[in-house]
Design an enzyme around this catalytic site. Structure first.
Site, PDB file in Angstrom:
ATOM      1  N   GLU A 221      -8.632  -5.321   5.146  1.00 36.80           N
ATOM      2  CA  GLU A 221      -8.455  -4.944   3.742  1.00 36.80           C
ATOM      3  C   GLU A 221      -7.261  -5.657   3.100  1.00 36.80           C
ATOM      4  OE1 GLU A 221      -9.775  -0.505   3.206  1.00 36.80           O
ATOM      5  OE2 GLU A 221      -9.219  -0.820   5.281  1.00 36.80           O
TER       6      GLU A 221
ATOM      7  N   GLU B 268     -15.678  -0.476  15.275  1.00 39.96           N
ATOM      8  CA  GLU B 268     -15.354  -1.672  16.063  1.00 39.96           C
ATOM      9  C   GLU B 268     -15.160  -1.375  17.548  1.00 39.96           C
ATOM     10  OE1 GLU B 268     -12.049  -3.839  14.245  1.00 39.96           O
ATOM     11  OE2 GLU B 268     -12.841  -3.307  12.280  1.00 39.96           O
TER      12      GLU B 268
ATOM     13  N   HIS C 184     -18.379   1.588   7.403  1.00 38.07           N
ATOM     14  CA  HIS C 184     -16.935   1.586   7.644  1.00 38.07           C
ATOM     15  C   HIS C 184     -16.625   2.911   8.332  1.00 38.07           C
ATOM     16  CE1 HIS C 184     -12.619   0.745   6.509  1.00 38.07           C
ATOM     17  NE2 HIS C 184     -12.583   2.040   6.780  1.00 38.07           N
TER      18      HIS C 184
ATOM     19  N   ARG D 182     -12.512  15.408   7.774  1.00 37.22           N
ATOM     20  CA  ARG D 182     -13.212  15.777   6.531  1.00 37.22           C
ATOM     21  C   ARG D 182     -14.664  16.129   6.823  1.00 37.22           C
ATOM     22  NH1 ARG D 182     -11.640  10.464   3.375  1.00 37.22           N
ATOM     23  NH2 ARG D 182      -9.677  10.290   4.484  1.00 37.22           N
TER      24      ARG D 182
ATOM     25  N   ARG E  10      -2.583  -2.158  -3.397  1.00 39.88           N
ATOM     26  CA  ARG E  10      -3.812  -1.404  -3.173  1.00 39.88           C
ATOM     27  C   ARG E  10      -3.788  -0.176  -4.098  1.00 39.88           C
ATOM     28  NH1 ARG E  10      -5.090   3.115   1.126  1.00 39.88           N
ATOM     29  NH2 ARG E  10      -7.261   3.403   0.605  1.00 39.88           N
TER      30      ARG E  10
ATOM     31  N   HIS F 154     -13.246   2.618  -0.062  1.00 39.82           N
ATOM     32  CA  HIS F 154     -13.286   1.556   0.960  1.00 39.82           C
ATOM     33  C   HIS F 154     -13.941   0.289   0.405  1.00 39.82           C
ATOM     34  CE1 HIS F 154     -13.490   4.977   4.168  1.00 39.82           C
ATOM     35  NE2 HIS F 154     -12.243   4.535   4.086  1.00 39.82           N
TER      36      HIS F 154
ATOM     37  N   ASN G 275       0.870  -1.168   0.000  1.00 44.39           N
ATOM     38  CA  ASN G 275       0.000   0.000   0.000  1.00 44.39           C
ATOM     39  C   ASN G 275       0.916   1.230   0.000  1.00 44.39           C
ATOM     40  OD1 ASN G 275      -1.838   1.996   0.492  1.00 44.39           O
ATOM     41  ND2 ASN G 275      -2.699   1.082   2.342  1.00 44.39           N
TER      42      ASN G 275
END
Ligand code: AMP
Length: 399
Positions: free
Chosen positions: A385, A333, A207, A240, A90, A179, A7
């Site tokens: 991921e 989570e 997510h 954001r 990724r 995502h 990544n």
């Protein structure tokens, strides 16, 4: 079979080496400050902590260092590089060029570079990561796994923006969504947990991490998602703003004297729960502050949860029903209060939350925390991921 997942960011390369047969992460870590003074590799390899301070002028030297660490006599986890069967990269944005993962050749790298307008922070570093791997391990197959690909099944009426059609036909301005690997993984895991065929399920996947998005997954396919042309649209995030009246940009520029790029920086990096609270983008800090009576921390948490709830309601309507809501990523989570606030008031949809269990969920395990008899199942599913990227890569290799 061992797959290396890469990544690449502008000055970083994260990696994981996964043993697919044993479903085990053998080594993971990342190179930081590539191209800058004091670059270093930090990671865990074979259970040992590794930290290497070495100059990495470019991504190729970072990839070389990662591979050296993997085969290192003291803390390496493989004997030789040829034990790595394939590399999965990724890729943040596919534009409309790819709707699924692909094996990488020169053409794929060129398309990624061409799409740099769509993902200015990621496209070039990703292509650099691919070229670096190609140089260092020329005979190892590589795959590109796109964050956007899972959302390529959205219908046109969901992904189009209501601006003149030419913006789409000339410049491909539309909603793409992100995502995707996470939304795909947790929706498939949800079906597995519920022992149902995914084709029969209507799922909203949330997510909720520092970047956050919600997806409507109908019969295993993404039919709508909250992020747009870029990851700025949709939910309120760490820094954001999410959905906002576009006119705010010009209004702010006139009032504050910021340029366009300064204003976009403000909406991307200084807004969200960090901007509202004035405290932090991290929910651990926000919850501590709210518990201590800080009003703006409380407001930020309420705004965040309210926006998630709005999307769940909208997506239940879009799918004409709802069988499960999935929570995943850092906040999804680990933050029971956010889950509770999101679900509060959704009883009319058939949601019955087990509040006590929600506050005491086991760590790192997929569970259903709805009360018995809840029409809508409430699931916590840890996302993975890297595993999806490795699986997608493996699936592309000749059997
Ligand atoms: P992610 O982007 O998925 O790594 O999620 C990062 C965010 O998850 C952090 O900024 C925190 O807001 C949140 N987070 C992670 N761990 C916890 C925790 N134990 N309790 C509350 N929030 C957490």
């Amino acid at each position: 079979m061992k797959i290396l997942v890469i990544n690449a960011g502008s000055s970083s390369v994260k990696y994981q080496l996964i043993d697919m047969a044993k479903k085990k992460v053998l080594a993971k870590g990342g190179c930081e400050r590539i191209g800058l003074p004091k670059s270093l590799l930090k990671g865990v390899s074979g259970g040992k902590t590794v930290e290497i301070n070495e100059d990495m002028p470019d991504h190729t030297s970072a990839i070389r260092l990662i591979l050296d660490a993997l085969v290192n006599k003291e803390y390496g986890v493989i004997k030789k590089m040829s034990e790595i069967s394939a590399v999965g990269h990724r890729v943040v944005h596919s534009g409309e060029d790819f709707t699924s993962s692909v094996l990488i050749d020169e053409n794929v790298i060129k398309i990624c570079e061409r799409n740099r307008d769509l993902a200015p922070l990621h496209a070039i570093p990703t292509a650099m990561g691919m070229r670096a791997c190609k140089e260092v391990m020329p005979d190892t197959p590589m795959a590109a796994v796109f964050d956007t690909a899972f959302h390529s099944t959205m219908p046109r009426y969901a992904y189009m923006y209501a601006i003149p059609y030419d913006a789409y036909s000339d410049f491909k301005v539309r909603k793409y969504g992100f995502h995707g690997t996470s939304h795909m993984y947790v929706s498939q895991e949800a079906a597995r947990l519920l022992k149902k065929d995914i084709k029969d399920l209507k799922i909203v996947t949330c997510h909720l991490g520092n970047g956050a998005s919600v997806t409507a997954v109908d019969g295993g396919k993404s039919v709508d998602t909250s992020m747009g042309l870029t990851p700025l649209e949709g939910l309120i995030m760490g820094t954001r703003c999410g959905d906002i009246d576009p006119y705010v940009v010009e209004f702010l520029m006139k009032k504050s004297g910021m340029t366009v790029s300064e204003t976009l920086d403000y909406l991307n990096k200084k807004s969200g729960v960090a901007g509202i609270s004035g405290i932090s983008s991290d929910f651990r800090d926000l919850i501590a502050a709210a518990d201590g009576g800080n009003d703006r921390a409380r407001l930020a948490i309420d705004m965040f949860a309210y926006r998630v709830k709005k999307y769940i309601g909208a997506y239940a309507a879009v799918m004409g029903g709802l069988d499960a809501i999935v929570f995943t990523a850092g906040i999804g989570e680990h933050t029971p209060i956010v889950r509770e606030k999101v679900l509060d008031g959704l009883e009319f949809l058939g949601v019955k939350l087990d509040k006590e269990y929600n506050n005491n969920l086991p760590r790192g395990k997929a569970v259903n925390f709805a009360l018995k008899g809840s029409k809508v199942k409430l699931l916590l599913i840890p996302t993975d991921e890297e595993l999806v990227i490795a699986r997608e890569t493996l699936a592309l290799l000749p059997q």
